[in-house]
Design an enzyme around this catalytic site. Structure first.
Site, PDB file in Angstrom:
ATOM      1  N   GLY A   1      -9.694  -3.855  -3.083  1.00  0.00           N
ATOM      2  CA  GLY A   1     -10.665  -4.687  -2.634  1.00  0.00           C
ATOM      3  C   GLY A   1     -11.903  -4.275  -2.946  1.00  0.00           C
ATOM      4  O   GLY A   1     -12.782  -5.369  -3.281  1.00  0.00           O
TER       5      GLY A   1
ATOM      6  N   VAL B   1      -5.031   2.352  -0.652  1.00  0.00           N
ATOM      7  CA  VAL B   1      -4.884   1.717  -1.963  1.00  0.00           C
ATOM      8  C   VAL B   1      -5.362   0.340  -1.669  1.00  0.00           C
ATOM      9  O   VAL B   1      -6.209  -0.418  -2.600  1.00  0.00           O
ATOM     10  CB  VAL B   1      -3.430   1.650  -2.350  1.00  0.00           C
ATOM     11  CG1 VAL B   1      -3.335   0.676  -3.482  1.00  0.00           C
ATOM     12  CG2 VAL B   1      -3.119   3.269  -2.680  1.00  0.00           C
ATOM     13  N   ASP B   2      -5.049  -0.467  -0.607  1.00  0.00           N
ATOM     14  CA  ASP B   2      -5.372  -1.837  -0.370  1.00  0.00           C
ATOM     15  C   ASP B   2      -6.900  -2.014  -0.438  1.00  0.00           C
ATOM     16  O   ASP B   2      -7.192  -2.905  -1.070  1.00  0.00           O
ATOM     17  CB  ASP B   2      -4.741  -2.181   0.868  1.00  0.00           C
ATOM     18  CG  ASP B   2      -3.350  -2.866   0.585  1.00  0.00           C
ATOM     19  OD1 ASP B   2      -2.866  -3.345  -0.365  1.00  0.00           O
ATOM     20  OD2 ASP B   2      -2.590  -2.999   1.630  1.00  0.00           O
ATOM     21  N   ILE B   3      -7.448  -0.973   0.534  1.00  0.00           N
ATOM     22  CA  ILE B   3      -8.614  -1.288   0.464  1.00  0.00           C
ATOM     23  C   ILE B   3      -9.732  -0.952  -0.438  1.00  0.00           C
ATOM     24  O   ILE B   3     -10.505  -1.720  -0.925  1.00  0.00           O
ATOM     25  CB  ILE B   3      -9.353  -0.247   1.892  1.00  0.00           C
ATOM     26  CG1 ILE B   3      -8.885  -0.770   3.149  1.00  0.00           C
ATOM     27  CG2 ILE B   3     -10.956  -0.147   1.880  1.00  0.00           C
ATOM     28  CD1 ILE B   3      -9.104   0.177   4.339  1.00  0.00           C
TER      29      ILE B   3
ATOM     30  N   ASP C   1       0.969  -1.249  -0.060  1.00  0.00           N
ATOM     31  CA  ASP C   1       0.088   0.019   0.073  1.00  0.00           C
ATOM     32  C   ASP C   1       0.686   1.455   0.172  1.00  0.00           C
ATOM     33  O   ASP C   1       0.681   2.163  -1.017  1.00  0.00           O
ATOM     34  CB  ASP C   1      -0.729  -0.079   1.164  1.00  0.00           C
ATOM     35  CG  ASP C   1      -2.004   1.198   1.263  1.00  0.00           C
ATOM     36  OD1 ASP C   1      -2.774   1.015   0.879  1.00  0.00           O
ATOM     37  OD2 ASP C   1      -1.324   2.099   1.860  1.00  0.00           O
TER      38      ASP C   1
END
Length: 401
Positions: A177, A172-174, A144
Site C-alpha cells: 500500500g 507485505v500488504d501494508i 500476505d
C-alpha cells in the site's frame, strides 16, 4: 463537492477506489487523510474485511474501521453493464483509479487499461496484485503470509528454538500500500510535465522481495541464506532484547563508537576496549559472551529509567511495550498520535506537513452510505438513482450476504 472542508496536500484530488482488504485501502486512506476525495466503490457483498472480527462497531470489524476513514462508500455491481456505466461516468472527473482485481478482470469487462487510457488520458491507474499479470505465477492470488513464506521472510524470522515464524503484522500488504501511494504520487508529479496519466503495477511479490534488506544484500555478497537469529541482528551486535528488574528492553548498536559510549554509560567502559568486543565483527564472533556481560548489568536496573537515561545520552534503547502501553505513552499523547471523532479512534497519519496538515473529516463509512450523495455529484437525478437501486446496479445500505 459535498464533503467536509479539506485542507491537506491532496485536496482537489479525486480517487476512485475499487480495492478491498488491506493494501489498496491502506494506500487510499493515506491519500484521504491528506485531503483527497476518495470514493470507495464496494461490491454488493461489501469489502470482505467488514466481517473480519470481532471486535465490531455496528457490524463493521475493527480491521475495516482501521483503514477506511475519510472515505465515502458506494455499493456498485461492476459485473453488470449498468454498474460499469456508472463507473465510467465517475472516471470522467477522476484523477486516480486504484483496483486490486485479478489481472485481466477489467479487460474481461471491456474496461481494461487500453480502453481507460484512450478514454481518460490523464487518469492515473494503479493496480495492486499478488504476482502481476505475467510470468509463471502471473494472475495467481496473493496473500500476505503466503508472500512472506515465498520471499524468504518467514525463513529469516524466528529463533532456532521457535523455528521459522510469520511476522506478526501484515507487513507485505501494508508496504505494498505504501509503494502504491508512492507510485501514484510519482505518476501525478510526472503528469504535471506530460499532461498524461499512466498505469502503475504494484505487486505483493515484488514488495516482499524489495523489503528483504539486508538479507538480500548479504546473500548477493556471500551467497548464504540468513540463519534464524531470533531478536538479534545478523550484521550488528548488540542488537537484541535483554531482561531487566522490571520489563524487557531492546538495545541496538550501529557502530563501534556507539558501543564504547554504551559501555561507559552503563559503568563498564572496559567492554568498549576489550579485544573481543572492540569492533563489530569481533562482537559478532563473540556475541554470546557479550550478551552475558550486558545481561548481568541490565538485570540490576529497572527498564523505564534505564532506557530514559540511555536515550537521553543518545543511545538506542527502548522498553518492550505492549500495544496498550504504546498507545497511552506520554510521548504518543504529546505528539497527538491518537485521533478521535464521534465513536471512532485511530492512529494519526505519520506524514506531518507544516502547512497542509492531515485531518480526520469522516469516520469510516457504512456500506454504500454515500451512494445517493456521490451519484448526485455526478449528475444523476433522484429518480435515476432509485432506478439504479431497483435494478441492483447500485446497492442500498444492506449488503448481499
Amino acid at each position: 463537492m459535498n464533503t467536509p472542508a479539506a485542507t491537506g496536500a491532496m485536496t482537489g484530488l479525486r480517487v476512485i477506489d475499487l480495492t478491498r482488504v488491506l493494501g489498496g485501502p491502506y494506500c487510499t486512506q493515506i491519500l484521504a487523510d491528506h485531503g483527497a476525495d476518495v470514493i470507495k466503490v464496494e461490491p454488493p457483498a461489501g469489502d470482505e474485511v467488514r466481517d473480519w472480527g470481532p471486535p465490531f462497531h455496528d457490524e463493521d470489524a475493527a480491521y475495516f474501521v482501521g483503514i477506511n476513514r475519510n472515505k465515502r462508500s458506494i455499493g456498485l455491481d461492476l459485473a453488470s453493464e449498468g454498474g460499469r456505466a456508472v463507473l465510467m461516468k465517475m472516471l470522467e472527473t477522476a484523477d486516480v483509479l486504484i483496483e486490486n482485481f485479478k489481472p485481466g478482470t477489467l479487460d474481461k469487462w471491456g474496461i481494461g487499461n487500453d480502453v481507460l487510457r484512450a478514454k481518460f488520458p490523464r487518469l492515473v491507474h494503479c493496480r495492486i496484485s499478488g504476482f502481476g499479470a505475467d510470468g509463471p505465477r502471473g494472475g495467481n492470488p496473493g496473500y500476505d503470509a503466503i508472500i512472506q513464506a515465498m520471499t524468504g521472510m518467514i525463513a529469516a524470522t524466528g529463533s532456532p528454538e521457535s523455528g521459522p515464524m510469520r511476522i506478526g503484522v501484515p507487513l507485505v500488504d501494508i508496504t505494498t500500500g505504501l509503494y502504491a501511494t508512492i507510485g501514484i504520487l510519482m505518476a501525478l508529479s510526472e503528469r504535471q510535465r506530460s499532461g498524461l496519466g499512466q498505469f502503475i503495477e504494484t505487486t505483493l511479490y515484488e514488495t516482499g522481495l524489495a523489503i528483504m534488506h539486508p538479507h538480500t544484500a548479504n546473500y548477493f555478497m556471500h551467497g548464504k541464506p540468513p540463519s534464524l537469529t531470533g531478536n538479534e541482528h545478523p550484521n550488528l551486535v548488540p542488537y537484541a532484547i535483554f531482561p531487566t528488574k522490571t520489563d524487557n528492553i531492546f538495545i541496538g548498536v550501529g557502530n563501534d563508537g556507539t558501543f564504547r559510549k554504551l559501555a561507559k554509560e552503563i559503568g563498564k567502559p572496559e567492554l568498549g576496549t576489550d579485544p573481543r568486543f572492540a569492533r563489530n565483527k569481533d562482537r559478532i564472533a563473540n556475541r554470546d559472551a557479550l550478551r552475558a556481560e550486558l545481561a548481568a548489568v541490565f538485570s540490576q536496573h529497572e527498564a523505564e529509567p534505564l532506557c530514559n537515561r540511555l536515550l537521553a545520552a543518545g543511545l538506542p534503547a527502548g522498553p518492550v511495550q505492549k500495544i496498550d502501553q504504546a498507545l497511552t505513552n506520554p510521548h504518543t499523547i504529546h505528539r497527538g498520535d491518537v485521533i478521535e471523532k464521534d465513536w471512532y479512534k485511530g492512529v494519526a497519519s505519520p506524514i506531518r506537513l507544516e502547512r497542509t496538515k492531515p485531518n480526520l473529516r469522516r469516520t469510516p463509512p457504512k456500506f454504500s452510505q454515500h451512494a445517493a450523495e456521490v451519484l448526485g455529484e455526478f449528475g444523476y437525478s433522484k429518480d435515476e438513482i432509485n432506478g439504479l437501486v431497483e435494478k441492483g446496479v447500485v446497492c442500498g445500505p444492506q449488503r448481499k450476504r
